[in-house]
Scaffold this active site. Structure first.
Site, mmCIF file in Angstrom:
data_model
loop_
_atom_site.group_PDB
_atom_site.id
_atom_site.type_symbol
_atom_site.label_atom_id
_atom_site.label_comp_id
_atom_site.label_asym_id
_atom_site.label_seq_id
_atom_site.Cartn_x
_atom_site.Cartn_y
_atom_site.Cartn_z
ATOM 1 C CG MET A 1 -1.858 -1.204 1.306
ATOM 2 S SD MET A 1 -2.932 -1.401 -0.122
ATOM 3 C CE MET A 1 -4.078 -0.082 0.145
ATOM 4 C CB CYS A 2 -0.110 4.710 -0.805
ATOM 5 S SG CYS A 2 0.563 6.359 -0.949
ATOM 6 N N PRO A 3 2.820 4.425 0.857
ATOM 7 C CG PRO A 3 4.663 5.619 1.761
ATOM 8 C CD PRO A 3 3.420 4.823 2.149
ATOM 9 C CG ASP B 1 -2.370 1.480 -3.042
ATOM 10 O OD1 ASP B 1 -3.550 1.881 -3.093
ATOM 11 O OD2 ASP B 1 -1.507 2.031 -2.334
#
Length: 79
Positions: free
Chosen positions: A16-18, A43
């Site tokens: 997932m981000c980042p 994501d």
């Protein structure tokens, strides 16, 4: 030399981000200008983040798509 038909591949599926963009930043450093990198991701925020990353750092987003439960991006490293 990674080409458009045989790019280096970066698999960020499940992250997932980042993290996907951070890994992309590191991977693009390891290839030569003009080489291709294919990023695989799950994501949804990569649909926004990766095109912005490319535009900001001068890389070409050659192609992007969605399928098989995720997203993919073909990037050509700029100079």
């Amino acid at each position: 030399m990674p080409t458009e038909s045989n790019p280096t591949q970066l698999d960020t599926r499940g992250l997932m981000c980042p993290e996907p963009v951070m890994l992309l930043h590191n991977a693009v450093r390891d290839i030569a200008t003009g080489d291709y990198l294919k990023v695989l991701a799950t994501d949804p925020s990569t649909q926004r983040d990766i095109p912005r990353f490319c535009g900001f750092l001068g890389h070409e987003l050659v192609e992007q798509g969605e399928g098989e439960g995720g997203y993919w991006y073909l990037i050509r490293k700029g100079g």
